[in-house]
Design an enzyme around this catalytic site. Structure first.
Site, PDB file in Angstrom:
ATOM      1  N   ASP A  48       0.798  -1.253  -0.078  1.00  0.00           N
ATOM      2  CA  ASP A  48       0.061   0.049  -0.093  1.00  0.00           C
ATOM      3  C   ASP A  48       0.938   1.136   0.110  1.00  0.00           C
ATOM      4  O   ASP A  48       1.719   1.468   0.878  1.00  0.00           O
ATOM      5  CB  ASP A  48      -0.707   0.054   1.307  1.00  0.00           C
ATOM      6  CG  ASP A  48      -2.063   0.876   1.057  1.00  0.00           C
ATOM      7  OD1 ASP A  48      -2.177   1.957   0.570  1.00  0.00           O
ATOM      8  OD2 ASP A  48      -3.106   0.645   1.823  1.00  0.00           O
ATOM      9  N   ASP A  49       0.834   1.999  -1.097  1.00  0.00           N
ATOM     10  CA  ASP A  49       1.479   3.345  -1.190  1.00  0.00           C
ATOM     11  C   ASP A  49       3.094   3.211  -1.094  1.00  0.00           C
ATOM     12  O   ASP A  49       3.823   3.940  -0.828  1.00  0.00           O
ATOM     13  CB  ASP A  49       1.233   4.287   0.045  1.00  0.00           C
ATOM     14  CG  ASP A  49       0.006   4.936   0.188  1.00  0.00           C
ATOM     15  OD1 ASP A  49      -0.857   4.659  -0.753  1.00  0.00           O
ATOM     16  OD2 ASP A  49      -0.295   5.248   1.274  1.00  0.00           O
ATOM     17  N   CYS A  88      -5.555   4.884  -3.326  1.00  0.00           N
ATOM     18  CA  CYS A  88      -5.813   3.470  -3.123  1.00  0.00           C
ATOM     19  C   CYS A  88      -7.008   2.645  -3.839  1.00  0.00           C
ATOM     20  O   CYS A  88      -6.819   2.009  -4.458  1.00  0.00           O
ATOM     21  CB  CYS A  88      -5.996   3.188  -1.643  1.00  0.00           C
ATOM     22  SG  CYS A  88      -4.875   3.841  -0.461  1.00  0.00           S
ATOM     23  N   ASP A 110      -0.476  -0.166  -5.029  1.00  0.00           N
ATOM     24  CA  ASP A 110      -1.716   0.449  -5.611  1.00  0.00           C
ATOM     25  C   ASP A 110      -1.132   1.627  -6.074  1.00  0.00           C
ATOM     26  O   ASP A 110      -1.770   2.124  -7.233  1.00  0.00           O
ATOM     27  CB  ASP A 110      -2.826   0.547  -4.556  1.00  0.00           C
ATOM     28  CG  ASP A 110      -2.407   1.323  -3.427  1.00  0.00           C
ATOM     29  OD1 ASP A 110      -1.100   1.441  -3.070  1.00  0.00           O
ATOM     30  OD2 ASP A 110      -3.240   1.158  -2.397  1.00  0.00           O
ATOM     31  N   ASN A 111      -0.469   2.650  -5.642  1.00  0.00           N
ATOM     32  CA  ASN A 111       0.151   3.640  -5.972  1.00  0.00           C
ATOM     33  C   ASN A 111       1.278   3.887  -5.315  1.00  0.00           C
ATOM     34  O   ASN A 111       1.619   3.408  -4.619  1.00  0.00           O
ATOM     35  CB  ASN A 111      -0.855   4.797  -5.839  1.00  0.00           C
ATOM     36  CG  ASN A 111      -1.497   4.861  -4.208  1.00  0.00           C
ATOM     37  OD1 ASN A 111      -2.491   4.308  -3.863  1.00  0.00           O
ATOM     38  ND2 ASN A 111      -0.398   5.334  -3.334  1.00  0.00           N
TER      39      ASN A 111
END
Ligand SMILES: *[C@@H]1O[C@H](CO)[C@@H](O)[C@H](O)[C@H]1NC(C)=O
Ligand SMILES: *[C@@H]1O[C@H](CO)[C@@H](O)[C@H](O)[C@H]1NC(C)=O
Ligand SMILES: *[C@@H]1O[C@H](CO)[C@@H](O)[C@H](O)[C@H]1NC(C)=O
Ligand SMILES: *[C@@H]1O[C@H](CO)[C@@H](O)[C@H](O)[C@H]1NC(C)=O
Ligand SMILES: *[C@@H]1O[C@H](CO)[C@@H](O)[C@H](O)[C@H]1NC(C)=O
Ligand SMILES: *[C@@H]1O[C@H](CO)[C@@H](O)[C@H](O)[C@H]1NC(C)=O
Length: 590
Positions: free
Chosen positions: A40-41, A76, A325-326
């Site tokens: 995540d991130d 997200c 996700d990003n």
């Protein structure tokens, strides 16, 4: 065209040879498995992968690193819905993290709970497992209304505890949520991942396991969720496991030219940010170190997954895919820690693939995006592609990557609606609520550009070959472009109309058009890339005939057509024929 015919041929061959077999029970021996690790991130530009020795050993050294892999919406929930559907956010209309424009409730109301990757994989005979964060606003209150479809077995992290590193709540299958107060979230998650892996092996069926830790997302204390009227979110640096607290004391955010620059950069609200003072910079370095430390437990988990795959004799028949996700920025362009922007830090994300006949220990620069992952999983697993995919399978074998017939897309469609949050402890400007923009990232032989149009109709153009840190917007304050800058020997004033027409197509493309957008502009197939389009024979076409420009009517927080300005007219080819049917160009149907 040739590639397309090959693809259609391949799909139809697959359809006839695989489908009858899938009706019967599948033999685990022959069908491969996939383990998908989705952090995540996680950035690529701040160097996080350099601090993950197990990811390096098991994945980078033994698989292919897709250095030019991009997310298409850098936050997200929209990004995850794109991953699980293979569609751009403008085709899912899940464009935010919270209702009304996003979050788990919007995913449900858009009908995707019956129509997304795990459901399709089950239909194709795969067992599906999931542990970790699925979507935002998937909460202890709405987890069962309805339950997410498509999983053989799952353990979801739920809001408001999703980013609480020391007080997580997981929810298993049809059971009630369970709190793990005081335990370290990634360690709890790792044990669950191992258990699911063993369950999958025992079932003796091919499987798809997703492991989605919350690290290295910032720690969030949430009082209420996005479902409540006044949720209270308290952001802070990620929290590492105790055993990792002392690591990397000397690590600081890389001091690149875009780090907290003396002169403001970017456009719209970013250009108005104050330069960060020493206290703020020191806090952000601490935030950075804690991201690296929080990733250590993820790295150990990756090692744990590999040793179990090996122990269960599954490694030779399993693809392991690692992504996020990003991306993430800390301090670049004076930004507080966060994502949601179109800069490289936010959109260029890790992608590593390892598995049967995937090239080992290589890095490739072919352009790939999150819309390509669902099609890639389909191809790896031998499932016929869907026509509503906005991407195409990523080449993985040497033959696929080097194929002289391979004509990969060179563009990334980038889109964003709504606000950008600063995730450190320092304030962020509320003008970030107008963080709505559309952009293209395009990389080909002789060019490497980022072009964007903001909802206040400001433009940005960066030449990343000469300006890798995106510090010089080639549009000036009065929206003029410099005529002294050239791409492939052609002045920027001639390049911009081409990019704008391309963006006009991409902002509402569907299916194959998103992969081959030039064909919507040149149905005869004569133009397949920016270089082709730059030919002077098309000057009149782009400067006069294609006079419709990408323009917003206003800044709004969702995908509201009334705010989106003129649209590309897909319903014409000069002879009154409808060019598009279900995302396929008309001439490709006949
Ligand atoms: C990976 O490739 C690099 C050179 O590109 C080489 O130095 C290194 O030894 C290789 N590592 C492995 C594990 O093969
Ligand atoms: C931890 O989460 C539980 C619910 O899962 C909650 O009841 C409890 O108050 C939380 N503890 C802290 C310290 O926030
Ligand atoms: C959390 O919510 C409760 C109930 O709505 C409220 O009384 C309390 O003040 C809130 N706490 C914080 C830190 O916002
Ligand atoms: C530094 O900047 C932060 C954030 O704007 C502010 O809260 C703080 O007071 C400033 N500190 C100093 C010493 O100027
Ligand atoms: C955001 O955009 C809207 C409409 O375009 C405008 O009215 C408003 O002033 C903007 N807000 C900020 C904080 O810039
Ligand atoms: C997207 O969803 C929003 C909120 O539900 C809705 O108002 C809007 O019309 C939708 N956009 C499109 C293009 O369907």
């Amino acid at each position: 065209m040739r590639a397309l015919i090959r693809l259609l041929l391949w799909v139809s061959l697959r359809a006839t040879t695989w489908f009858p077999a899938q009706q019967q029970s599948l033999s685990a021996r022959h069908k491969p498995n996939i383990v998908f690790v989705l952090t995540d991130d996680q950035d690529t530009h701040l160097g996080s992968l350099d601090y993950m020795p197990h990811v390096q050993r098991h994945l980078l050294n033994s698989g292919t690193y897709y250095r030019s892999h991009y997310c298409t919406t850098s936050v997200c929930c929209p990004s995850r819905v794109t991953l699980w559907t293979g569609r751009l956010a403008h085709n899912t209309n899940v464009t935010d993290v919270n209702p009304p424009y996003g979050g788990y409730p919007k995913f449900i109301s858009q009908g995707f709970n019956e129509n997304y990757l795990p459901v399709w994989l089950r239909e194709a005979g795969y067992n599906t497992y999931y542990v970790g964060k699925l979507f935002n606003v998937h909460t202890v209150d709405n987890y069962n209304s309805p339950f997410p479809n498509g999983f053989t077995s799952h353990e979801f992290l739920l809001d408001p505890y999703t980013y609480d590193y020391l007080n997580s709540t997981f929810q298993r299958n049809y059971e009630a949520p369970r709190s793990y107060e005081g335990e370290y979230v990634t360690d709890v998650l790792a044990q669950k991942a191992y258990t699911l892996l063993e369950e999958a092996a025992e079932a003796q069926k091919p499987f798809f396991l997703t492991v989605a830790p919350s690290a290295p997302h910032c720690n969030v204390f949430m009082n209420g969720t996005g479902l409540d009227e006044h949720p209270f979110f308290d952001f802070g640096a990620p929290i590492p496991a105790k055993r990792h607290q002392q690591l990397f004391d000397d690590a600081n955010v890389p001091r690149t030219p875009s780090f907290n620059p003396e002169i403001p950069s970017g456009a719209n609200w970013i250009k108005t940010l104050r330069r960060q003072n020493q206290t703020n910079v020191e806090y952000n370095d601490h935030f950075y170190r804690n991201r690296l430390r929080a990733l250590q437990a993820v790295d150990e988990m990756v090692d744990g997954i590999f040793s179990r795959l090996e122990g269960l004799s599954l490694l030779d028949n399993t693809y392991v895919v690692y992504s996020s996700d990003n991306g993430y920025h800390i301090g670049q362009h004076r930004l507080q820690p966060g994502k949601s922007c179109g800069f490289e830090e936010d959109i260029n994300v890790p992608l590593i693939i390892r598995g049967p006949s995937v090239r080992e220990n290589v890095t490739t620069d072919i352009v790939t995006t999150h819309t390509d992952l669902a099609p890639t999983f389909f191809r790896l697993l031998g499932i016929p592609l869907r026509s509503d995919f906005d991407g195409e399978p990523i080449p993985v074998t040497r033959e696929q990557i080097e194929s002289p017939y391979l004509k990969r897309q060179e563009h990334v469609t980038v889109e964003y609606w709504g606000f950008a949050a600063g995730e450190g402890i320092y304030d962020f400007d509320l003008s970030a609520y107008n963080n709505t923009y559309k952009a293209i990232r395009i990389k080909g032989a002789g060019y490497n550009l980022y072009y964007s149009v903001w909802c206040n109709n400001e433009h940005e153009l960066y030449d990343l070959d000469t300006d890798p840190h995106q510090m010089t917007n080639l549009f000036s304050e009065n929206e003029k472009v410099s005529s002294s800058h050239h791409i492939l020997g052609i002045g920027i004033p001639k390049v911009v109309p081409r990019l704008d027409s391309l963006l006009l197509v991409l902002k509402s493309c569907k299916g194959k058009v998103c992969v081959s957008p030039w064909k919507a502009l040149h149905p005869n197939g004569a133009v397949n890339c920016l270089k082709d389009a730059l030919n002077e024979v098309y000057d009149h076409f782009y400067e006069v005939e294609q006079s419709t420009r990408v323009v917003f009517d206003e800044c709004v927080r969702g995908y509201l057509l009334d705010a989106e300005g003129p649209q590309f007219d897909f319903d014409r080819d000069g002879q009154g024929n409808n060019l598009i049917r279900d995302g396929l160009l008309w001439h490709e149907w006949v």
